[in-house]
Design an enzyme around this catalytic site. Structure first.
Site, PDB file in Angstrom:
ATOM      1  N   SER A   1       0.827  -1.204   0.000  1.00  0.00           N
ATOM      2  CA  SER A   1       0.000   0.000   0.000  1.00  0.00           C
ATOM      3  C   SER A   1       0.864   1.257   0.000  1.00  0.00           C
ATOM      4  O   SER A   1       1.870   1.342   0.703  1.00  0.00           O
ATOM      5  CB  SER A   1      -0.902   0.013   1.235  1.00  0.00           C
TER       6      SER A   1
ATOM      7  N   SER B   1      -0.419   4.045   1.036  1.00  0.00           N
ATOM      8  CA  SER B   1      -0.997   4.889   2.086  1.00  0.00           C
ATOM      9  C   SER B   1       0.028   5.331   3.130  1.00  0.00           C
ATOM     10  O   SER B   1       0.067   6.524   3.468  1.00  0.00           O
ATOM     11  CB  SER B   1      -2.169   4.178   2.759  1.00  0.00           C
TER      12      SER B   1
ATOM     13  N   THR C   1      -9.235  -2.358   4.632  1.00  0.00           N
ATOM     14  CA  THR C   1      -9.336  -2.827   3.254  1.00  0.00           C
ATOM     15  C   THR C   1      -9.606  -4.333   3.254  1.00  0.00           C
ATOM     16  O   THR C   1      -9.901  -4.928   4.283  1.00  0.00           O
ATOM     17  CB  THR C   1      -8.073  -2.414   2.451  1.00  0.00           C
TER      18      THR C   1
ATOM     19  N   LYS D   1     -13.717  -5.053   5.537  1.00  0.00           N
ATOM     20  CA  LYS D   1     -14.636  -3.912   5.561  1.00  0.00           C
ATOM     21  C   LYS D   1     -15.994  -4.249   6.162  1.00  0.00           C
ATOM     22  O   LYS D   1     -16.665  -3.380   6.712  1.00  0.00           O
ATOM     23  CB  LYS D   1     -14.814  -3.332   4.162  1.00  0.00           C
TER      24      LYS D   1
ATOM     25  N   GLU E   1     -24.638   6.432   9.002  1.00  0.00           N
ATOM     26  CA  GLU E   1     -25.815   5.944   8.278  1.00  0.00           C
ATOM     27  C   GLU E   1     -25.446   5.302   6.938  1.00  0.00           C
ATOM     28  O   GLU E   1     -26.070   4.336   6.523  1.00  0.00           O
ATOM     29  CB  GLU E   1     -26.827   7.067   8.051  1.00  0.00           C
TER      30      GLU E   1
ATOM     31  N   GLY F   1     -18.796  -8.583  -8.411  1.00  0.00           N
ATOM     32  CA  GLY F   1     -18.418  -8.864  -7.033  1.00  0.00           C
ATOM     33  C   GLY F   1     -19.387  -8.210  -6.066  1.00  0.00           C
ATOM     34  O   GLY F   1     -20.234  -7.393  -6.454  1.00  0.00           O
TER      35      GLY F   1
ATOM     36  N   GLY G   1     -18.176  -7.429  -2.530  1.00  0.00           N
ATOM     37  CA  GLY G   1     -17.424  -7.104  -1.321  1.00  0.00           C
ATOM     38  C   GLY G   1     -17.743  -5.684  -0.881  1.00  0.00           C
ATOM     39  O   GLY G   1     -18.662  -5.038  -1.398  1.00  0.00           O
ATOM     40  N   GLY G   2     -16.951  -5.178   0.051  1.00  0.00           N
ATOM     41  CA  GLY G   2     -17.186  -3.863   0.623  1.00  0.00           C
ATOM     42  C   GLY G   2     -17.217  -2.736  -0.393  1.00  0.00           C
ATOM     43  O   GLY G   2     -18.098  -1.872  -0.346  1.00  0.00           O
TER      44      GLY G   2
ATOM     45  N   ASN H   1     -21.940 -11.969  -9.386  1.00  0.00           N
ATOM     46  CA  ASN H   1     -21.101 -12.536  -8.332  1.00  0.00           C
ATOM     47  C   ASN H   1     -20.945 -14.032  -8.551  1.00  0.00           C
ATOM     48  O   ASN H   1     -21.845 -14.681  -9.107  1.00  0.00           O
ATOM     49  CB  ASN H   1     -21.732 -12.263  -6.956  1.00  0.00           C
TER      50      ASN H   1
END
Length: 184
Positions: free
Chosen positions: A16, A18, A64, A68, A80, A133, A135-136, A157
């Protein structure tokens, strides 16, 4: 004052960017903090997250793949949008409580010019989007598209059972990944 600490957590975060990006801005802004990657194996998730949540100087972390959705049960509250999406990618500590947010949906839609966003999404970029997919991030993209009132979102999916409930929403249609060629 002790140095604040933040993480990016996941299974393959070693590469990453980041930490490089955040640490650069910490230095530029004279912020006493460090941003570190933390690779967590799925079997160790609960134990390692509990350690992070109890570390004295941790002020937050990014989440990640594949955590998630799993992180939600460890948090004191979620916003929310996270509730509607069912995934969190950003966790911060506020008044000794761990608060989860989802910013993925904003990251998907925000790059479009604000005055043209809905028109662009509806007419030019995404007339009948396909999401592969569930996922998150995929959930966040679906949420962003729904908020833009896209008329039809096709979700594919590998495991159809995980997405078949999407057929109950007027904007979404669920399909097996093996059916995708018929829709391209």
């Amino acid at each position: 004052m002790n140095k604040k600490k933040a993480y990016v957590i996941g299974t393959n975060v070693r590469e990453s960017l980041s930490p490089l990006i955040f640490n650069y801005w910490f230095e530029k802004g004279s912020i006493k903090g460090e941003y570190i990657f933390k690779e967590i194996e799925p079997k160790n998730f609960d134990q390692e997250i509990d350690i992070i949540l109890n570390e004295k100087n941790v002020c937050g972390f990014n989440v990640t793949i594949p955590y998630k959705e799993r992180i939600i049960k460890k948090l004191d509250s979620i916003d929310e949008h996270s509730k509607k999406i069912g995934a969190v990618n950003c966790v911060t500590k506020q008044d000794n409580l761990w608060i989860g947010k989802n910013t993925d949906w904003i990251g998907f839609i925000a790059p479009l010019p604000k005055e043209k966003r809905i028109k662009t999404v509806k007419n030019y970029i995404i007339q009948k989007p396909i999401v592969i997919g569930y996922g998150g991030v995929a959930k966040a993209v679906i949420y962003a598209l729904q908020k833009q009132k896209v008329s039809e979102i096709k979700v594919f999916n590998r495991t159809y059972e995980k997405i078949k409930h999407l057929n109950r929403a007027p904007q979404t249609k669920a399909f097996r990944l093996s059916e995708i060629k018929k829709h391209l």
